[in-house]
Design a protein around this motif. Structure first.
Motif, PDB file in Angstrom:
ATOM      1  N   GLN A 186     -24.390  50.851 -14.809  1.00 23.57           N
ATOM      2  CA  GLN A 186     -24.534  50.545 -13.399  1.00 23.57           C
ATOM      3  C   GLN A 186     -23.774  49.253 -13.071  1.00 23.57           C
ATOM      4  O   GLN A 186     -22.965  48.769 -13.835  1.00 23.57           O
ATOM      5  N   GLY A 187     -24.085  48.715 -11.892  1.00 21.76           N
ATOM      6  CA  GLY A 187     -23.406  47.497 -11.484  1.00 21.76           C
ATOM      7  C   GLY A 187     -23.892  46.293 -12.262  1.00 21.76           C
ATOM      8  O   GLY A 187     -25.027  46.245 -12.729  1.00 21.76           O
ATOM      9  N   ARG A 188     -23.029  45.329 -12.393  1.00 19.73           N
ATOM     10  CA  ARG A 188     -23.405  44.078 -13.054  1.00 19.73           C
ATOM     11  C   ARG A 188     -22.609  42.950 -12.428  1.00 19.73           C
ATOM     12  O   ARG A 188     -21.382  43.022 -12.343  1.00 19.73           O
ATOM     13  N   GLN A 189     -23.292  41.917 -11.972  1.00 21.15           N
ATOM     14  CA  GLN A 189     -22.625  40.729 -11.471  1.00 21.15           C
ATOM     15  C   GLN A 189     -22.636  39.680 -12.576  1.00 21.15           C
ATOM     16  O   GLN A 189     -23.678  39.407 -13.186  1.00 21.15           O
ATOM     17  N   ILE A 190     -21.485  39.112 -12.843  1.00 20.98           N
ATOM     18  CA  ILE A 190     -21.354  38.125 -13.912  1.00 20.98           C
ATOM     19  C   ILE A 190     -21.610  36.754 -13.310  1.00 20.98           C
ATOM     20  O   ILE A 190     -20.786  36.231 -12.542  1.00 20.98           O
ATOM     21  N   SER A 191     -22.728  36.152 -13.654  1.00 16.83           N
ATOM     22  CA  SER A 191     -23.138  34.909 -13.000  1.00 16.83           C
ATOM     23  C   SER A 191     -22.803  33.658 -13.799  1.00 16.83           C
ATOM     24  O   SER A 191     -22.919  32.546 -13.289  1.00 16.83           O
TER      25      SER A 191
ATOM     26  N   GLN B 193     -21.049  45.764  -5.968  1.00 17.73           N
ATOM     27  CA  GLN B 193     -21.291  44.895  -4.812  1.00 17.73           C
ATOM     28  C   GLN B 193     -20.037  44.068  -4.538  1.00 17.73           C
ATOM     29  O   GLN B 193     -19.332  43.670  -5.449  1.00 17.73           O
ATOM     30  N   TRP B 194     -19.811  43.779  -3.278  1.00 18.39           N
ATOM     31  CA  TRP B 194     -18.636  43.014  -2.871  1.00 18.39           C
ATOM     32  C   TRP B 194     -18.785  41.542  -3.281  1.00 18.39           C
ATOM     33  O   TRP B 194     -19.874  40.978  -3.183  1.00 18.39           O
TER      34      TRP B 194
END
Length: 450
Positions: A25-30, A445-446
């Motif tokens: 799925q989606g993953r945001q790299i923080s 996500q944008w």
């Protein structure tokens, strides 16, 4: 040494079954992961090279039906493949370097160099030194002693990375070999492609780290840390990406680039690519980048999308969220068609058919990744050819191979008076023989710039 061991351990444990759902799925790299220094990278790289030589190469030589493989190099004119076979730090072949891989009765592969110098502990030399003529003669003696029936050399009409033996070195090899061994020379094309496209478990353990680094630097670039709307240009962001990678001692394999889609641009459904370069970034712009780095000998290729909020906006327009979802749906269609034994052309045809049935306007141009960014293996479409690709497109899909899931979708954006826009996505994933896993998640996500 403790720091190296600790960081290497973290590399080897980043990809685990417990993260499978996140990667799918989606993953945001923080956060930016730790990056090994050049010195600290030597140990894990050499561990991976040794593991490939000991465990992967014998299997691939049996698969290619080769009894011996010759990788012949001259200093500064090396076969590109040479650097995937030797330990670090190696900057060049010394003088003329003749690497020999000989299959043994028990299936193992003996490896050595017929050269002035050994190459670390991986390649002891079997030549005591002398003239160039004597070096080549010693190679002929080595071949005669082992009497191989099929001798692979790196010549190929169709695959660049399997065609590393120069004309001059090929001629010298023929001059020194008796006729019966000249007749046993065959193209090592199949072995080379399989060697370059196959990832070992050790490499798959560290590959997510490389992709995570690429995605995190994009997240930095597509933020207010870097972008001031009305001031920052696409070139500014491109060079931030380039210099940030260099600062982290990460090698880009191409210059990063950034482009802009803007309300009012003249676009159509038939445009191959939508987006303009050399612009100042403004509120309301859609921005896109493409970057590629190599870390621990594993190369990445990543494209992501961002949006610059207008003054009155607090969130990305609903139409853009829907466009991203369409792009993710196209990715799902493509990766669901990855089946062992299918060719790249078959995967492409299936993807196009199913995408059209779903009402998705898409273009697929997915390629293998590995030691280089555009690696050998099955080509799954090209941006300028959405039909069959001869030879490369006919190569079959194998397990434990990595791909840039690359392509785009086009849709009309209601908030822009139904202007055609393009969502260009590229995320790196491994095919394990059964399904595709994103190595460090994917963009769902944008990126938002305020």
């Amino acid at each position: 040494m403790q720091r190296i061991f600790g960081l290497f351990l973290s590399l080897c444990t980043i990809s685990t079954p417990s993260l499978a759902e996140e990667y799918a799925q989606g993953r945001q790299i923080s956060a930016l992961p730790d990056v090994l220094s050049f010195r600290e990278r030597v140990q894990p790289i050499n561990d991976m090279v040794t593991d490939r030589l000991d465990n992967l190469l014998p299997e691939l030589m049996r698969e290619a039906d080769l009894d011996m493989w010759l990788v012949i190099n001259r200093e500064y004119g090396e076969d590109k493949l040479f650097y995937t076979l030797v330990p670090q730090p190696t900057f060049a072949a010394r003088r003329t370097t003749l690497l020999v891989f000989s299959k043994q009765a028990d299936g193992s592969v003996e490896r050595f160099s017929v050269s002035r110098y050994p190459i670390g502990e991986l390649y002891p030399t079997v030549w005591e030194g002398g003239t160039k003529a004597q070096q080549w003669q010693r190679l002929a003696e080595v071949i005669a002693e082992r009497d191989p029936k099929r001798i692979g050399i790196n010549v190929s009409e169709d695959w660049a990375l399997a065609d590393g033996l120069s004309v001059g070195l090929h001629k010298q090899l023929l001059n020194v070999l008796p006729g019966k061994y000249q007749e046993r020379l065959v193209s090592a094309e199949k072995l080379v492609i399989r060697w370059l496209e196959t990832r070992s478990q050790k490499e798959l353990n560290v590959y997510p780290q490389a992709v995570t680094l690429a995605r995190r630097v994009i997240a930095e670039a597509f933020s207010n840390k870097v972008i001031t709307p009305g001031v920052t240009t696409t070139k500014d962001v491109e060079w931030y990406l380039r210099e940030r990678f260099e600062e982290l001692q990460l090698r880009p394999w191409f210059q990063p680039y950034v482009n802009i889609q803007r309300q009012g641009d003249k676009t159509s459904k038939d445009d191959v690519f939508i987006g303009e370069y050399n612009r100042t970034i403004l509120p309301g712009d859609i921005i896109h980048t493409d970057v590629g780095i190599c870390y621990l000998n594993q190369c990445t290729d990543t494209q992501e999308m961002g949006y610059v909020l207008k003054l009155h906006e607090t969130d990305v327009p609903a139409g853009l969220k829907q466009a991203m979802a369409i792009g993710n749906r196209w990715q799902d269609i493509l990766t669901s068609n990855f089946k062992s034994g299918l060719t790249g052309n078959e995967i492409l045809a299936n993807t196009i058919k199913q995408s059209k049935a779903a009402g998705i306007v898409s273009s697929t141009y997915t390629h293998p990744l590995g030691f280089v960014g555009h690696a050998p293996g099955p080509t799954i479409g090209m941006w300028d050819n959405q039909g069959p690709t001869p030879v490369q497109g006919d190569w079959k899909l194998h397990p434990n191979t990595v791909y840039a899931i690359e392509g785009n979708i086009k849709t009309q954006l209601p908030e822009w008076d139904n202007q055609w826009i393009q969502i260009k996505l590229e995320q790196d994933a491994v095919f394990d023989g059964k399904q595709v896993w994103y190595l460090a998640g994917r963009q769902t996500q944008w990126h938002v710039i305020r």
